[in-house]
Design a protein around this motif. Structure first.
Motif, PDB file in Angstrom:
ATOM      1  N   ASP A  36       0.835  -1.203   0.000  1.00  8.96           N
ATOM      2  CA  ASP A  36       0.000   0.000   0.000  1.00  8.96           C
ATOM      3  C   ASP A  36       0.871   1.255   0.000  1.00  8.96           C
ATOM      4  OD1 ASP A  36      -2.255  -1.579   0.043  1.00  8.96           O
ATOM      5  OD2 ASP A  36      -2.625  -1.322   2.199  1.00  8.96           O
ATOM      6  N   GLY A  37       1.945   1.209   0.791  1.00  9.20           N
ATOM      7  CA  GLY A  37       2.819   2.367   0.874  1.00  9.20           C
ATOM      8  C   GLY A  37       3.549   2.635  -0.427  1.00  9.20           C
ATOM      9  N   ALA A  38       4.052   1.570  -1.060  1.00 16.47           N
ATOM     10  CA  ALA A  38       4.746   1.740  -2.336  1.00 16.47           C
ATOM     11  C   ALA A  38       3.800   2.281  -3.398  1.00 16.47           C
ATOM     12  CB  ALA A  38       5.355   0.403  -2.780  1.00 16.47           C
ATOM     13  N   ALA A  39       2.552   1.807  -3.398  1.00 17.16           N
ATOM     14  CA  ALA A  39       1.564   2.326  -4.348  1.00 17.16           C
ATOM     15  C   ALA A  39       1.340   3.815  -4.135  1.00 17.16           C
ATOM     16  CB  ALA A  39       0.250   1.562  -4.206  1.00 17.16           C
ATOM     17  N   SER A  40       1.267   4.235  -2.887  1.00 12.01           N
ATOM     18  CA  SER A  40       1.077   5.651  -2.577  1.00 12.01           C
ATOM     19  C   SER A  40       2.279   6.474  -3.028  1.00 12.01           C
ATOM     20  CB  SER A  40       0.857   5.823  -1.069  1.00 12.01           C
ATOM     21  OG  SER A  40       0.740   7.182  -0.720  1.00 12.01           O
ATOM     22  N   VAL A  41       3.476   5.947  -2.804  1.00  6.23           N
ATOM     23  CA  VAL A  41       4.695   6.669  -3.170  1.00  6.23           C
ATOM     24  C   VAL A  41       4.798   6.843  -4.680  1.00  6.23           C
ATOM     25  CG1 VAL A  41       7.215   6.492  -3.242  1.00  6.23           C
ATOM     26  CG2 VAL A  41       6.005   6.068  -1.100  1.00  6.23           C
ATOM     27  N   VAL A  42       4.596   5.772  -5.442  1.00  5.29           N
ATOM     28  CA  VAL A  42       4.768   5.886  -6.890  1.00  5.29           C
ATOM     29  C   VAL A  42       3.659   6.722  -7.512  1.00  5.29           C
ATOM     30  CG1 VAL A  42       6.056   3.709  -7.057  1.00  5.29           C
ATOM     31  CG2 VAL A  42       3.583   3.724  -7.480  1.00  5.29           C
ATOM     32  N   THR A  43       2.470   6.669  -6.934  1.00  3.42           N
ATOM     33  CA  THR A  43       1.387   7.525  -7.432  1.00  3.42           C
ATOM     34  C   THR A  43       1.748   8.991  -7.265  1.00  3.42           C
ATOM     35  OG1 THR A  43      -0.289   5.844  -6.950  1.00  3.42           O
ATOM     36  CG2 THR A  43      -1.048   8.116  -7.179  1.00  3.42           C
ATOM     37  N   ARG A  44       2.297   9.327  -6.121  1.00  2.00           N
ATOM     38  CA  ARG A  44       2.723  10.713  -5.891  1.00  2.00           C
ATOM     39  C   ARG A  44       3.825  11.121  -6.864  1.00  2.00           C
ATOM     40  NH1 ARG A  44       7.014  12.340  -3.321  1.00  2.00           N
ATOM     41  NH2 ARG A  44       7.263  10.375  -2.167  1.00  2.00           N
ATOM     42  N   LEU A  45       4.825  10.247  -7.063  1.00  2.00           N
ATOM     43  CA  LEU A  45       5.918  10.568  -7.982  1.00  2.00           C
ATOM     44  C   LEU A  45       5.411  10.741  -9.407  1.00  2.00           C
ATOM     45  CD1 LEU A  45       8.625   8.105  -6.588  1.00  2.00           C
ATOM     46  CD2 LEU A  45       8.606  10.602  -6.360  1.00  2.00           C
ATOM     47  N   TYR A  46       4.451   9.904  -9.789  1.00  2.00           N
ATOM     48  CA  TYR A  46       3.878  10.035 -11.127  1.00  2.00           C
ATOM     49  C   TYR A  46       3.139  11.360 -11.272  1.00  2.00           C
ATOM     50  CZ  TYR A  46       0.942   9.208 -15.202  1.00  2.00           C
ATOM     51  OH  TYR A  46       0.318   9.339 -16.422  1.00  2.00           O
ATOM     52  N   GLU A  47       2.348  11.712 -10.285  1.00  2.00           N
ATOM     53  CA  GLU A  47       1.588  12.955 -10.340  1.00  2.00           C
ATOM     54  C   GLU A  47       2.513  14.170 -10.335  1.00  2.00           C
ATOM     55  OE1 GLU A  47      -0.996  12.515  -7.007  1.00  2.00           O
ATOM     56  OE2 GLU A  47      -2.458  11.286  -8.113  1.00  2.00           O
ATOM     57  N   GLU A  48       3.692  14.042  -9.714  1.00  2.00           N
ATOM     58  CA  GLU A  48       4.676  15.131  -9.703  1.00  2.00           C
ATOM     59  C   GLU A  48       5.467  15.204 -10.999  1.00  2.00           C
ATOM     60  OE1 GLU A  48       7.025  14.244  -6.287  1.00  2.00           O
ATOM     61  OE2 GLU A  48       5.558  15.025  -4.851  1.00  2.00           O
ATOM     62  N   GLY A  49       5.295  14.209 -11.866  1.00  2.00           N
ATOM     63  CA  GLY A  49       6.004  14.203 -13.136  1.00  2.00           C
ATOM     64  C   GLY A  49       7.425  13.711 -13.051  1.00  2.00           C
ATOM     65  N   THR A  50       7.759  12.965 -11.999  1.00  2.00           N
ATOM     66  CA  THR A  50       9.127  12.464 -11.824  1.00  2.00           C
ATOM     67  C   THR A  50       9.207  10.951 -11.958  1.00  2.00           C
ATOM     68  OG1 THR A  50       8.836  12.409  -9.409  1.00  2.00           O
ATOM     69  CG2 THR A  50       9.783  14.412 -10.359  1.00  2.00           C
ATOM     70  N   LEU A  51       8.243  10.352 -12.619  1.00  2.00           N
ATOM     71  CA  LEU A  51       8.233   8.906 -12.840  1.00  2.00           C
ATOM     72  C   LEU A  51       7.879   8.639 -14.295  1.00  2.00           C
ATOM     73  CD1 LEU A  51       6.495   6.219 -10.612  1.00  2.00           C
ATOM     74  CD2 LEU A  51       6.229   6.210 -13.087  1.00  2.00           C
ATOM     75  N   ASP A  52       8.809   8.001 -15.012  1.00  2.00           N
ATOM     76  CA  ASP A  52       8.548   7.629 -16.405  1.00  2.00           C
ATOM     77  C   ASP A  52       8.458   6.118 -16.587  1.00  2.00           C
ATOM     78  OD1 ASP A  52       8.726  10.309 -17.758  1.00  2.00           O
ATOM     79  OD2 ASP A  52      10.679  10.264 -16.773  1.00  2.00           O
ATOM     80  N   GLY A  53       8.916   5.345 -15.609  1.00  2.00           N
ATOM     81  CA  GLY A  53       8.831   3.897 -15.674  1.00  2.00           C
ATOM     82  C   GLY A  53       9.177   3.306 -14.323  1.00  2.00           C
ATOM     83  N   VAL A  54       8.743   2.061 -14.087  1.00  2.00           N
ATOM     84  CA  VAL A  54       8.996   1.389 -12.811  1.00  2.00           C
ATOM     85  C   VAL A  54       9.615   0.028 -13.066  1.00  2.00           C
ATOM     86  CG1 VAL A  54       7.992   0.514 -10.669  1.00  2.00           C
ATOM     87  CG2 VAL A  54       7.031   2.540 -11.747  1.00  2.00           C
ATOM     88  N   LEU A  55      10.706  -0.241 -12.351  1.00  2.00           N
ATOM     89  CA  LEU A  55      11.389  -1.530 -12.416  1.00  2.00           C
ATOM     90  C   LEU A  55      11.400  -2.144 -11.028  1.00  2.00           C
ATOM     91  CD1 LEU A  55      13.216  -3.618 -13.897  1.00  2.00           C
ATOM     92  CD2 LEU A  55      15.164  -2.159 -13.308  1.00  2.00           C
ATOM     93  N   GLY A  56      10.986  -3.403 -10.924  1.00  2.00           N
ATOM     94  CA  GLY A  56      11.020  -4.106  -9.655  1.00  2.00           C
ATOM     95  C   GLY A  56      11.890  -5.339  -9.752  1.00  2.00           C
ATOM     96  N   LEU A  57      12.528  -5.691  -8.658  1.00  2.00           N
ATOM     97  CA  LEU A  57      13.324  -6.920  -8.587  1.00  2.00           C
ATOM     98  C   LEU A  57      13.026  -7.609  -7.274  1.00  2.00           C
ATOM     99  CD1 LEU A  57      15.409  -4.477  -9.778  1.00  2.00           C
ATOM    100  CD2 LEU A  57      16.829  -6.486 -10.146  1.00  2.00           C
ATOM    101  N   GLY A  58      12.857  -8.951  -7.310  1.00  2.00           N
ATOM    102  CA  GLY A  58      12.668  -9.622  -6.043  1.00  2.00           C
ATOM    103  C   GLY A  58      12.086 -11.009  -6.133  1.00  2.00           C
ATOM    104  N   GLY A  59      11.929 -11.593  -4.960  1.00  2.00           N
ATOM    105  CA  GLY A  59      11.256 -12.867  -4.818  1.00  2.00           C
ATOM    106  C   GLY A  59       9.769 -12.641  -4.607  1.00  2.00           C
ATOM    107  N   SER A  60       9.120 -13.569  -3.932  1.00  2.00           N
ATOM    108  CA  SER A  60       7.665 -13.461  -3.795  1.00  2.00           C
ATOM    109  C   SER A  60       7.250 -12.225  -3.016  1.00  2.00           C
ATOM    110  CB  SER A  60       7.111 -14.719  -3.120  1.00  2.00           C
ATOM    111  OG  SER A  60       7.654 -14.864  -1.809  1.00  2.00           O
ATOM    112  N   GLY A  61       8.040 -11.848  -1.985  1.00  2.00           N
ATOM    113  CA  GLY A  61       7.674 -10.711  -1.165  1.00  2.00           C
ATOM    114  C   GLY A  61       7.690  -9.402  -1.933  1.00  2.00           C
ATOM    115  N   ASN A  62       8.833  -9.067  -2.521  1.00  2.00           N
ATOM    116  CA  ASN A  62       8.884  -7.791  -3.237  1.00  2.00           C
ATOM    117  C   ASN A  62       8.110  -7.839  -4.539  1.00  2.00           C
ATOM    118  OD1 ASN A  62       9.899  -5.014  -3.178  1.00  2.00           O
ATOM    119  ND2 ASN A  62      10.890  -5.619  -5.092  1.00  2.00           N
ATOM    120  N   THR A  63       7.907  -9.029  -5.108  1.00  2.00           N
ATOM    121  CA  THR A  63       7.028  -9.104  -6.281  1.00  2.00           C
ATOM    122  C   THR A  63       5.623  -8.649  -5.911  1.00  2.00           C
ATOM    123  OG1 THR A  63       8.329 -10.901  -7.248  1.00  2.00           O
ATOM    124  CG2 THR A  63       6.096 -10.609  -8.062  1.00  2.00           C
ATOM    125  N   SER A  64       5.161  -9.087  -4.734  1.00  2.17           N
ATOM    126  CA  SER A  64       3.854  -8.656  -4.258  1.00  2.17           C
ATOM    127  C   SER A  64       3.819  -7.150  -4.031  1.00  2.17           C
ATOM    128  CB  SER A  64       3.508  -9.398  -2.966  1.00  2.17           C
ATOM    129  OG  SER A  64       2.300  -8.920  -2.419  1.00  2.17           O
TER     130      SER A  64
END
Length: 411
Positions: A78-106
């Protein structure tokens, strides 16, 4: 251009740093969001785990103290979703890359699902070789299988992570040059057994200046259409194929969830709805059909898909559910009934032809439907050109009345 990397810096710092360095070398700004809960990060993030946890409604110290992994994953997602939404709305997000196992994939994919369609989203995951629907849902998320665990840099992990980083570079730095025409957009649902109908309605609507987007009614397809209606991308709905409700009711594998058929009604979007493929419930391979259904009327569609005929009782319940959904609509709504059959398999001489079941469906719809929902009955099967054109013409009428139609549709 800026790429957000989401990862657990207490366990995957080397891998995240490697991806960051590749992106930086290609001239991109990188913003690292730390989602690690258990330990302090091994490299400095741009957004700390404390900030992510607070955005998700908890403190990092409390998550560590409680040690509940499930709670931590939900909060950080939930927190990561809130953070990236804010960054997108501020115009500082052009793409998102994630790396991880089951936990960070979720966590990372929860953040990706919060972003609009079209924003590049790429998840390098140990889970990408299996069932990815819980992570992707109905969003445009790319999943790249890590092959080996993301645990240390080696010849294999360097290659996979490099490919992911370079793919992100390509997506955020290249303008595809796509020209988007400002046309009213119609969402249409389709299954293989309603394809002729959809081809006809598409031709009818496109000739009149509409753009059409067809969604395969596989659960995620219906969810995607509902999302796009809510986001205002789709201006009108021609819901030919409501089969996902059969899977939701009976227990098939292609359910779109209990919210299916809600979005157009809530937003007042003009809609014409039909009963396409409500004669079937979907399962996987024949041997994978649950034991409770082994003695039912089954049809092997292909080696990976087995269909089960809905019974009169199930059809009656489907009729009640769909009618109640349409009764709640706030915009112009019509229900079109193909009295000659609801799919290619539900016509005389085909495997799922069952007039009793169809009658139960139609009777329940008629009995439950409120007067404000327009009822259209056509003595033809769903793939008849006349039936398809009747639906398309009704939607065009609604669109014109709502001043949503292209000028050419008045010709």
């Amino acid at each position: 251009m800026s790429v957000i990397i989401i990862g657990t810096l207490d366990t995957k710092a080397a891998e995240i740093g490697f991806a960051r360095d590749i992106l930086n070398a290609k001239g991109l700004d990188v913003h690292v969001v730390d989602t690690g809960v258990m330990e302090d990060p091994d490299i400095e993030p741009d957004t700390t785990a404390e900030t992510v946890a607070e955005a998700g409604g908890a403190s990092l110290s409390a998550l560590r103290e409680r040690g509940d992994r499930g709670e931590a994953m939900e909060v950080m997602g939930d927190g990561a979703a809130s953070v990236v939404t804010r960054l997108y709305e501020e115009g500082t997000l052009d793409g998102v890359l994630g790396l991880g196992g089951s936990g960070n994939t979720s966590i990372a994919t929860a953040a990706m699902r919060a972003l609009p369609y079209g924003v590049p989203k790429l998840m390098v995951s140990t889970m990408a070789s299996g069932d990815v629907r819980p992570y992707v849902e109905s969003r445009d998320i790319m999943m790249l299988y890590s092959v080996a665990d993301i645990e240390g840099l080696n010849q294999l992990s360097r290659l996979v992570i490099s490919n992911a980083a370079l793919a992100m570079v390509g997506m955020v730095t290249n303008d595809p040059g796509i020209e988007v025409e400002d046309k009213p957009t119609i969402g249409i649902t389709m299954f293989g057994v309603t394809t002729p109908c959809v081809k006809t309605v598409r031709a009818y609507l496109e000739e009149r200046g509409y753009e059409t987007i067809v969604f395969h009614a596989t659960g995620t397809g219906g969810q995607a259409m509902e999302n796009l209606v809510e986001e205002g991308v789709i201006d009108g709905v021609l819901d030919v194929t409501t089969t996902e409700w059969a899977d939701e009711l009976v227990g098939g594998v292609l359910s779109a969830g209990p919210e299916r058929l809600d979005a157009a009604g809530k937003t007042g979007t003009p809609q014409v709805v039909s009963t396409g493929a409500l004669d079937m419930v979907n399962f996987g391979a024949r041997d994978d059909v649950p034991d409770e259904f082994q003695n039912r009327h089954l049809h092997v569609h292909n080696p990976q898909v087995t269909l089960m005929r809905t019974t009169p009782d199930e059809c009656a319940e489907l009729g009640r559910i769909i009618a109640e959904k349409l009764n709640a609509a706030t915009g112009p709504t019509a229900l079109a009934l193909p009295l000659g059959g609801v799919s290619l398999l539900d016509v005389e001489g085909e495997d799922f032809y069952d007039p009793e079941a169809d009658q139960a469906l139609f009777d329940a719809l008629r009995a439950t439907l409120d007067d404000h929902v327009e009822l259209i009955e056509v003595d033809a099967d769903i793939n008849d050109d006349g039936f398809a054109e009747t639906m398309a013409a009704k939607l065009d009428e609604y669109m014109r009345a709502a001043e949503l139609a292209p000028a050419s549709s008045d010709d």
